[in-house]
Design a protein around this motif. Structure first.
Motif, mmCIF file in Angstrom:
data_model
loop_
_atom_site.group_PDB
_atom_site.id
_atom_site.type_symbol
_atom_site.label_atom_id
_atom_site.label_comp_id
_atom_site.label_asym_id
_atom_site.label_seq_id
_atom_site.Cartn_x
_atom_site.Cartn_y
_atom_site.Cartn_z
ATOM 1 N N HIS A 49 1.126 -1.264 -0.018
ATOM 2 C CA HIS A 49 0.051 0.004 -0.070
ATOM 3 C C HIS A 49 0.836 1.413 -0.172
ATOM 4 O O HIS A 49 -0.004 2.569 -0.453
ATOM 5 N N GLU A 50 1.828 0.911 0.606
ATOM 6 C CA GLU A 50 2.726 2.656 0.872
ATOM 7 C C GLU A 50 3.329 2.645 -1.182
ATOM 8 O O GLU A 50 3.711 3.796 -1.529
ATOM 9 N N VAL A 51 3.014 1.873 -1.797
ATOM 10 C CA VAL A 51 4.302 2.935 -3.656
ATOM 11 C C VAL A 51 2.597 3.728 -3.731
ATOM 12 O O VAL A 51 2.954 4.533 -4.314
ATOM 13 N N PHE A 52 1.941 3.236 -3.514
ATOM 14 C CA PHE A 52 0.804 5.028 -3.465
ATOM 15 C C PHE A 52 0.379 5.687 -3.303
ATOM 16 O O PHE A 52 -0.199 6.815 -3.291
ATOM 17 N N ARG A 53 1.429 5.586 -1.656
ATOM 18 C CA ARG A 53 1.200 6.993 -1.258
ATOM 19 C C ARG A 53 1.415 8.688 -2.437
ATOM 20 O O ARG A 53 0.719 9.485 -1.988
ATOM 21 N N GLU A 54 2.366 8.711 -2.926
ATOM 22 C CA GLU A 54 3.108 9.565 -3.654
ATOM 23 C C GLU A 54 1.697 10.374 -4.984
ATOM 24 O O GLU A 54 1.483 11.165 -4.956
ATOM 25 N N SER A 55 1.790 9.014 -5.321
ATOM 26 C CA SER A 55 0.439 8.702 -6.954
ATOM 27 C C SER A 55 -0.312 9.450 -5.788
ATOM 28 O O SER A 55 -1.228 10.519 -6.208
ATOM 29 N N ALA A 56 -0.873 8.983 -5.197
ATOM 30 C CA ALA A 56 -2.731 9.692 -4.425
ATOM 31 C C ALA A 56 -2.011 11.492 -3.666
ATOM 32 O O ALA A 56 -3.449 11.477 -4.106
ATOM 33 N N ALA A 57 -0.873 11.083 -3.259
ATOM 34 C CA ALA A 57 -1.391 12.809 -2.684
ATOM 35 C C ALA A 57 -1.819 13.529 -3.871
ATOM 36 O O ALA A 57 -1.878 14.662 -3.681
ATOM 37 N N ARG A 58 -0.282 13.064 -5.055
ATOM 38 C CA ARG A 58 -1.018 14.172 -6.471
ATOM 39 C C ARG A 58 -1.782 14.316 -7.083
ATOM 40 O O ARG A 58 -2.764 14.913 -7.223
ATOM 41 N N VAL A 107 -4.899 14.310 -5.078
ATOM 42 C CA VAL A 107 -5.453 14.922 -4.294
ATOM 43 C C VAL A 107 -5.071 15.841 -3.560
ATOM 44 O O VAL A 107 -6.425 16.722 -2.946
ATOM 45 N N GLY A 108 -3.780 15.900 -3.763
ATOM 46 C CA GLY A 108 -3.690 17.506 -3.289
ATOM 47 C C GLY A 108 -3.521 17.063 -2.005
ATOM 48 O O GLY A 108 -3.839 17.742 -0.933
ATOM 49 N N ALA A 109 -2.936 16.375 -1.674
ATOM 50 C CA ALA A 109 -1.952 16.237 0.498
ATOM 51 C C ALA A 109 -0.473 15.637 -0.010
ATOM 52 O O ALA A 109 -0.336 15.359 -0.828
ATOM 53 N N SER A 110 -0.101 15.855 0.984
ATOM 54 C CA SER A 110 1.035 15.053 1.642
ATOM 55 C C SER A 110 0.710 13.649 1.806
ATOM 56 O O SER A 110 -0.358 13.152 2.103
ATOM 57 N N PRO A 111 1.472 12.582 1.908
ATOM 58 C CA PRO A 111 1.700 11.300 1.318
ATOM 59 C C PRO A 111 1.429 11.049 2.899
ATOM 60 O O PRO A 111 0.415 9.354 2.757
ATOM 61 N N ARG A 112 1.438 11.526 3.697
ATOM 62 C CA ARG A 112 1.103 10.594 4.880
ATOM 63 C C ARG A 112 -0.601 11.005 5.797
ATOM 64 O O ARG A 112 -1.218 10.200 6.165
ATOM 65 N N GLU A 113 -0.729 11.795 4.422
ATOM 66 C CA GLU A 113 -2.288 11.772 4.243
ATOM 67 C C GLU A 113 -3.802 11.080 3.716
ATOM 68 O O GLU A 113 -4.668 11.464 3.584
ATOM 69 N N VAL A 114 -2.590 9.798 2.674
ATOM 70 C CA VAL A 114 -3.277 9.288 1.912
ATOM 71 C C VAL A 114 -3.108 8.004 2.221
ATOM 72 O O VAL A 114 -1.665 7.437 2.552
ATOM 73 N N VAL A 115 -4.154 6.786 2.040
ATOM 74 C CA VAL A 115 -4.257 6.028 2.001
ATOM 75 C C VAL A 115 -5.132 4.813 1.113
ATOM 76 O O VAL A 115 -6.753 5.194 0.872
ATOM 77 N N MET A 116 -5.059 3.920 0.597
ATOM 78 C CA MET A 116 -5.220 3.252 -0.801
ATOM 79 C C MET A 116 -6.189 1.993 -0.043
ATOM 80 O O MET A 116 -5.562 0.904 0.459
ATOM 81 N N MET A 117 -7.459 1.626 0.137
ATOM 82 C CA MET A 117 -8.192 0.455 1.053
ATOM 83 C C MET A 117 -9.282 0.192 1.013
ATOM 84 O O MET A 117 -10.376 1.568 0.362
ATOM 85 N N PRO A 171 -14.205 -2.727 -12.474
ATOM 86 C CA PRO A 171 -15.053 -2.597 -11.548
ATOM 87 C C PRO A 171 -14.894 -3.270 -9.660
ATOM 88 O O PRO A 171 -14.088 -4.205 -9.496
ATOM 89 N N GLY A 172 -15.151 -2.361 -8.712
ATOM 90 C CA GLY A 172 -15.265 -2.317 -7.406
ATOM 91 C C GLY A 172 -13.506 -2.440 -6.904
ATOM 92 O O GLY A 172 -12.963 -3.046 -5.455
ATOM 93 N N ALA A 173 -12.721 -1.720 -7.679
ATOM 94 C CA ALA A 173 -11.419 -1.334 -7.086
ATOM 95 C C ALA A 173 -11.299 -0.621 -5.575
ATOM 96 O O ALA A 173 -12.220 -0.061 -5.270
ATOM 97 N N VAL A 174 -10.203 -1.395 -5.742
ATOM 98 C CA VAL A 174 -9.472 -0.782 -3.744
ATOM 99 C C VAL A 174 -10.187 1.005 -4.216
ATOM 100 O O VAL A 174 -9.367 1.788 -4.692
ATOM 101 N N ALA A 175 -10.973 1.646 -2.921
ATOM 102 C CA ALA A 175 -10.977 3.106 -2.891
ATOM 103 C C ALA A 175 -9.667 3.653 -2.370
ATOM 104 O O ALA A 175 -9.557 3.087 -1.706
ATOM 105 N N GLY A 176 -9.790 5.079 -1.682
ATOM 106 C CA GLY A 176 -8.991 5.828 -1.443
ATOM 107 C C GLY A 176 -9.344 6.313 -0.336
ATOM 108 O O GLY A 176 -11.054 6.197 -0.547
ATOM 109 N N CYS A 177 -8.309 7.264 0.418
ATOM 110 C CA CYS A 177 -9.064 7.740 1.941
ATOM 111 C C CYS A 177 -7.927 9.098 1.932
ATOM 112 O O CYS A 177 -6.756 8.788 1.862
ATOM 113 N N PHE A 178 -8.581 9.686 2.183
ATOM 114 C CA PHE A 178 -7.678 11.116 3.072
ATOM 115 C C PHE A 178 -8.090 11.164 4.608
ATOM 116 O O PHE A 178 -9.235 12.110 5.037
#
Ligand code: PLP
Length: 425
Positions: free
Chosen positions: A82-91, A93-103, A251-258
């Motif tokens: 799950h850590e591989v997503f931090r930077e992409s997810a942060a970009r 939604v406009g977040a810092s990498p610690r603020e996002v997780v895919m789950m 379909p039904g992909a894992v979601a994101g959370c900020f």
């Protein structure tokens, strides 16, 4: 922007489009005659990036060849996948990498966020949302109210468009927040409304909620990967989104959370816990007295070990977003949907009207066409001509040209098809 209604103009736009190369990185559904459909349903289920297959096959191969050792010796070790997503997810939604997780999935994350951020007191126990809201959000909120022993008739406040209007005015949203004031615990809004395509002013709504002491959370199902977001700077408390719409992860992909860092770092915030939210170094203490020791980041809201086979498509898809960049995608999107609006303006009126706001900063890529006369028949006719879009009861056809794989020529062809059917009416 200057547009022309000619086919030559649409072709010129495609030739000048630096993002046009991304179209061939996707599988395009085809009609029986072999031609690609005009796929304007990326707001519902995004197309499959060709790279997804290799991404999933890599994980299948690691599982086949390594078994349990894939957790630490896989090409991308599953233990920290799950850590591989931090930077992409942060970009994204406009977040810092610690603020996002895919789950999990979107509605599950919405519940988890409400567990932590909807903690009503006897005076402050109301939730405010937009109308119309996506049914899942209404079910989730209503059930949370029931869990707290609250009656949705009193505690659920829906802000509605004024009589005769289709859209919410920011002014009305803000004044309702003001009016609810100390009774309001949570403002839970969409980012882009699924039905009308209206983009809400997330920053202003967040500020207004905070002014009255409420929490501001957002469902970004139709905003993530569609419009530019700055969740951290806008001070949003939490947000959730899915990856199967604009984010093309299946379909039904894992979601994101900020979760904003001022909360994410608070290890004392109540939450539903599981081992994956725990500090990975101590997560295996398998004894009865083990105290939950959450990560001081969005990771601390994870519950279970993540579904690797479902995360692989998210990764392949977000690579494309990183490569293209949201600012460039949004710039194309504004122009592409602007062109659609322009062409719709050229058509005879009467049978339909456009409800989505015209201004680019008040919409994403979706255009919602409200059909006055035999809406379902018009939708079926479009479908019969190879246009894939969708229908929302009672009378709205949603069309979403997306900048990653749709072209100006498709927008032009769509308008030609539509003209034939509204002329004939
Ligand atoms: C698509 C969508 C959902 C879907 O929820 P899932 O939990 O992913 O099934 C929820 N809310 C909104 C606003 C949506 O657009």
């Amino acid at each position: 922007m200057n547009y022309e209604p000619t086919e030559a103009f649409a072709r010129e736009c495609d030739e000048a489009d630096t993002l046009a190369i991304f179209r061939e990185r996707f599988h395009l559904p085809r009609r029986v005659n072999g031609d690609p459909v005009i796929y304007f349903a990326g707001n519902s289920l995004g197309l499959q990036p060709k790279a997804v297959r290799a991404g999933v096959e890599q994980e299948l191969a690691d599982w086949a060849n390594l078994g349990v050792d894939g957790h630490f010796r896989g090409a991308t070790p599953w233990y920290s996948y799950h850590e591989v997503f931090r930077e992409s997810a942060a970009r994204l939604v406009g977040a810092s990498p610690r603020e996002v997780v895919m789950m999990n999935t979107l509605t599950v994350n919405l519940h988890l966020m409400m567990v932590s951020f909807f903690r009503p007191s006897s005076e402050r126990n109301r939730v405010m949302m937009e109308y119309p809201a996506f049914p899942s959000d209404t079910y989730a909120i209503t059930s949370q109210l029931h869990v707290h022993g609250l009656d949705p008739k009193d505690a659920l406040i829906a802000v509605r468009p004024r009589d005769g209007a289709h859209l919410l005015s920011t002014e009305d949203i803000l004044s309702e927040i003001e009016r609810q004031s100390g009774r309001l615990a949570l403002v839970l809004f969409g980012g882009v409304n699924y039905y009308t395509g209206q983009a809400y002013d997330i920053r202003a709504i967040t500020e207004a909620a905070h002014r009255v002491g409420a929490v501001a959370g957002f469902d970004l199902a139709h905003a993530a990967g569609n419009v530019l977001l700055s969740l951290h700077d806008w001070n949003v408390d939490f947000a959730v989104w899915c990856h199967y719409k604009y984010l093309n992860s299946g379909p039904g992909a894992v979601a994101g959370c900020f979760i904003h860092e001022r909360h994410a770092e608070n290890r004392n915030l109540p939450r539903f816990a599981g081992w994956w939210g725990n500090d990975p170094d101590t997560r295996f203490r398998m004894h009865l007295q083990a105290e939950f020791d959450p990560r001081a980041s969005a990771d601390g809201w994870q519950i279970s070990n993540p579904p690797i086979l479902s995360l692989a498509p998210v990764r392949a898809s977000l690579d494309l977003f990183d490569e293209a960049g949201m600012p460039a995608l949004r710039a194309k999107s504004e122009r592409l949907t602007g062109y659609l609006m322009f062409l719709l303006d050229e058509l005879p009126r009467g049978r339909f009207e456009v409800v989505t706001p015209r201004e680019a900063n008040r919409r994403g890529c979706q255009v919602s066409i409200l059909v006055h006369d035999r809406p379902r028949a018009l939708f079926d006719a479009l479908h019969g001509e190879g246009v894939v879009c969708d229908f929302r009861e009672p009378n709205v056809i949603r069309v979403a040209p997306v900048p990653l794989y749709n072209s100006f020529h498709e927008v032009w062809r769509f308008a030609q098809v539509l003209r034939r059917h509204v002329d004939a009416a």
